[in-house]
Scaffold this active site. Structure first.
Site, PDB file in Angstrom:
ATOM      1  N   TYR A  32      41.864  44.256  52.132  1.00 60.95           N
ATOM      2  CA  TYR A  32      40.919  43.811  51.107  1.00 60.95           C
ATOM      3  C   TYR A  32      40.821  42.283  51.182  1.00 60.95           C
ATOM      4  O   TYR A  32      41.124  41.557  50.250  1.00 60.95           O
ATOM      5  CB  TYR A  32      41.324  44.290  49.707  1.00 60.95           C
ATOM      6  CG  TYR A  32      40.114  44.548  48.831  1.00 60.95           C
ATOM      7  CD1 TYR A  32      39.322  45.667  49.035  1.00 60.95           C
ATOM      8  CD2 TYR A  32      39.734  43.649  47.843  1.00 60.95           C
ATOM      9  CE1 TYR A  32      38.184  45.886  48.268  1.00 60.95           C
ATOM     10  CE2 TYR A  32      38.603  43.863  47.067  1.00 60.95           C
ATOM     11  CZ  TYR A  32      37.839  44.988  47.291  1.00 60.95           C
ATOM     12  OH  TYR A  32      36.712  45.208  46.529  1.00 60.95           O
ATOM     13  N   HIS A  34      40.115  38.309  51.772  1.00 62.67           N
ATOM     14  CA  HIS A  34      39.355  37.257  51.094  1.00 62.67           C
ATOM     15  C   HIS A  34      39.584  35.951  51.866  1.00 62.67           C
ATOM     16  O   HIS A  34      40.372  35.933  52.831  1.00 62.67           O
ATOM     17  CB  HIS A  34      39.785  37.162  49.617  1.00 62.67           C
ATOM     18  CG  HIS A  34      41.263  36.976  49.416  1.00 62.67           C
ATOM     19  ND1 HIS A  34      41.936  35.848  49.814  1.00 62.67           N
ATOM     20  CD2 HIS A  34      42.207  37.801  48.890  1.00 62.67           C
ATOM     21  CE1 HIS A  34      43.218  35.965  49.515  1.00 62.67           C
ATOM     22  NE2 HIS A  34      43.406  37.155  48.961  1.00 62.67           N
ATOM     23  N   GLY A  36      41.385  33.470  51.468  1.00 61.03           N
ATOM     24  CA  GLY A  36      42.795  33.070  51.617  1.00 61.03           C
ATOM     25  C   GLY A  36      43.380  33.668  52.893  1.00 61.03           C
ATOM     26  O   GLY A  36      44.029  32.976  53.688  1.00 61.03           O
ATOM     27  N   HIS A  37      43.134  34.956  53.111  1.00 57.87           N
ATOM     28  CA  HIS A  37      43.593  35.606  54.348  1.00 57.87           C
ATOM     29  C   HIS A  37      42.925  34.952  55.562  1.00 57.87           C
ATOM     30  O   HIS A  37      43.574  34.692  56.579  1.00 57.87           O
ATOM     31  CB  HIS A  37      43.209  37.091  54.349  1.00 57.87           C
ATOM     32  CG  HIS A  37      43.825  37.922  53.262  1.00 57.87           C
ATOM     33  ND1 HIS A  37      43.087  38.469  52.241  1.00 57.87           N
ATOM     34  CD2 HIS A  37      45.107  38.326  53.051  1.00 57.87           C
ATOM     35  CE1 HIS A  37      43.876  39.175  51.439  1.00 57.87           C
ATOM     36  NE2 HIS A  37      45.108  39.098  51.898  1.00 57.87           N
ATOM     37  N   GLN A 154      57.952  34.987  48.022  1.00 60.00           N
ATOM     38  CA  GLN A 154      57.898  35.775  49.256  1.00 60.00           C
ATOM     39  C   GLN A 154      58.135  34.867  50.475  1.00 60.00           C
ATOM     40  O   GLN A 154      58.845  35.238  51.411  1.00 60.00           O
ATOM     41  CB  GLN A 154      56.531  36.456  49.349  1.00 60.00           C
ATOM     42  CG  GLN A 154      56.249  37.133  50.656  1.00 60.00           C
ATOM     43  CD  GLN A 154      54.990  37.986  50.593  1.00 60.00           C
ATOM     44  OE1 GLN A 154      55.009  39.064  50.028  1.00 60.00           O
ATOM     45  NE2 GLN A 154      53.902  37.507  51.162  1.00 60.00           N
TER      46      GLN A 154
HETATM   47  P1  AMP Z   1      48.376  40.198  50.752  1.00 59.20           P
HETATM   48  O1  AMP Z   1      47.290  40.919  51.500  1.00 59.20           O
HETATM   49  O2  AMP Z   1      48.016  39.915  49.329  1.00 59.20           O
HETATM   50  O3  AMP Z   1      49.727  40.827  50.945  1.00 59.20           O
HETATM   51  O4  AMP Z   1      48.473  38.769  51.423  1.00 59.20           O
HETATM   52  C1  AMP Z   1      48.638  38.597  52.803  1.00 59.20           C
HETATM   53  C2  AMP Z   1      48.950  37.142  53.067  1.00 59.20           C
HETATM   54  O5  AMP Z   1      47.891  36.329  52.588  1.00 59.20           O
HETATM   55  C3  AMP Z   1      50.236  36.675  52.355  1.00 59.20           C
HETATM   56  O6  AMP Z   1      50.946  35.794  53.207  1.00 59.20           O
HETATM   57  C4  AMP Z   1      49.680  35.953  51.156  1.00 59.20           C
HETATM   58  O7  AMP Z   1      50.553  34.953  50.656  1.00 59.20           O
HETATM   59  C5  AMP Z   1      48.430  35.340  51.736  1.00 59.20           C
HETATM   60  N1  AMP Z   1      47.492  35.003  50.651  1.00 59.20           N
HETATM   61  C6  AMP Z   1      47.122  35.807  49.610  1.00 59.20           C
HETATM   62  N2  AMP Z   1      46.305  35.140  48.770  1.00 59.20           N
HETATM   63  C7  AMP Z   1      46.169  33.895  49.289  1.00 59.20           C
HETATM   64  C8  AMP Z   1      45.446  32.729  48.869  1.00 59.20           C
HETATM   65  N3  AMP Z   1      44.719  32.706  47.753  1.00 59.20           N
HETATM   66  N4  AMP Z   1      45.528  31.614  49.645  1.00 59.20           N
HETATM   67  C9  AMP Z   1      46.265  31.627  50.782  1.00 59.20           C
HETATM   68  N5  AMP Z   1      46.970  32.688  51.223  1.00 59.20           N
HETATM   69  C10 AMP Z   1      46.918  33.801  50.487  1.00 59.20           C
END
Ligand code: AMP
Length: 283
Positions: A32, A34, A36-37, A154
């Site tokens: 999913y 965004h 950030g990823h 984390q």
């Molecule tokens: P997740 O899919 O939420 O498990 O996140 C996967 C990776 O993306 C993890 O290393 C998160 O810390 C990073 N991540 C999630 N949200 C953000 C964000 N807003 N900015 C930067 N990295 C992010």
């Protein structure tokens, strides 16, 4: 772009790239996607010869009653995003391949770090995270792995796990990406009702208030946490899980602030659990 769900095939891809002298940059995600990823993927592409992104909603990091079943998923859209970024492989293992019946090996960090902050509200969460990341490192064989500062605790846990288990992986932490109004980007933001979404930037505003107080010379952690709590108390239908002003490495609460400080909050807005943090370097 290849989409691989088979574990042995994934490892064999990485072995071939390494044999050809290419380094692997790895971005583990739960999908999913965004921006950030995307920022993590772009940095991996800059620094490595091949990029692998995993999409796996890891059941072992969700507690009973948490949002494992409801976690947002849209593989088709995720694959379009990653294809446009020219990712080499998207690794999409099945839960039953990662954790076959009778599975029994877990990575449990024996440290106070995993019991603090989110660990207090999500018992077992970091055991699940450390286990899946260790497994993914063994499968993907990356030289570099990319994580977001948004999940500050984390990052600390994974760095410690990778160092103590001697994974030859360089852990790279990148800054939190935010919406225009300051809300930290998160796949879970999609759960928010229109009203909750409107109110949610207050979380980042409360962190900025704490930063301002510290920059103005306030050195008592307790004064800062109570000001943040007061600001967050204005949020409707919200449960403040924690407000932490802590040492950014040990997560211990300092009596007087010095060194690198992590300002972190977790708030349950309606049904949605949101976390955010900022780092402050004190001279
Ligand atoms: P997740 O899919 O939420 O498990 O996140 C996967 C990776 O993306 C993890 O290393 C998160 O810390 C990073 N991540 C999630 N949200 C953000 C964000 N807003 N900015 C930067 N990295 C992010």
């Amino acid at each position: 772009m290849r989409v691989i769900s088979d574990i042995a095939e994934m490892t064999s891809f990485s072995q071939q790239k390494n044999a050809a002298g290419l380094s692997i940059g790895f971005v583990p995600t739960m999908g999913y996607l965004h921006p950030g990823h995307v920022s993590l993927v772009k940095q991996a592409a800059k620094e490595c010869g091949a990029v692998v992104v995993s999409i796996f909603v890891n059941p072992t990091q969700f507690g009973p009653g948490e949002d494992l079943a409801a976690y947002p998923r849209n593989l088709k859209r995720d694959l379009e995003i990653l294809d446009a970024l020219k990712v080499d492989v998207v690794f999409t293992p099945e839960a039953k391949a990662m954790y076959p019946a009778g599975y029994g090996t877990f990575v449990n960090l024996e440290t106070p770090l995993t019991g603090k902050l989110c660990g207090e509200f999500r018992p077992g969460h970091f055991k699940g995270v450390a286990t899946v990341v260790a497994k993914l490192f063994n499968i993907v064989l990356p030289q570099k792995a990319y994580f977001g500062q948004k999940d500050a605790q984390q990052c600390i846990v994974i760095k410690k796990m990778a160092a103590e288990l001697n994974f030859p992986v360089n852990i790279v932490i990148l800054p939190t990406l935010r919406e225009k109004d300051g809300l930290a980007m998160s796949s879970r933001n999609t759960y928010l009702s229109a009203e909750e979404r409107k109110a949610a930037p207050e979380i980042y505003q409360s962190l900025l208030l704490a930063k301002k107080m510290i920059e103005a010379g306030e050195l008592r952690a307790e004064k800062i946490t109570s000001a943040v709590r007061k600001k967050l108390a204005g949020l409707k239908n919200a449960e403040i899980q924690y407000v932490a002003v802590v040492n950014a490495s040990s997560l211990e609460a300092p009596v007087l602030l010095s060194c690198e400080i992590l300002l972190a909050v977790a708030v349950k807005l309606g049904k949605t659990r949101l976390i955010d943090n900022i780092l402050l370097q004190l001279s």
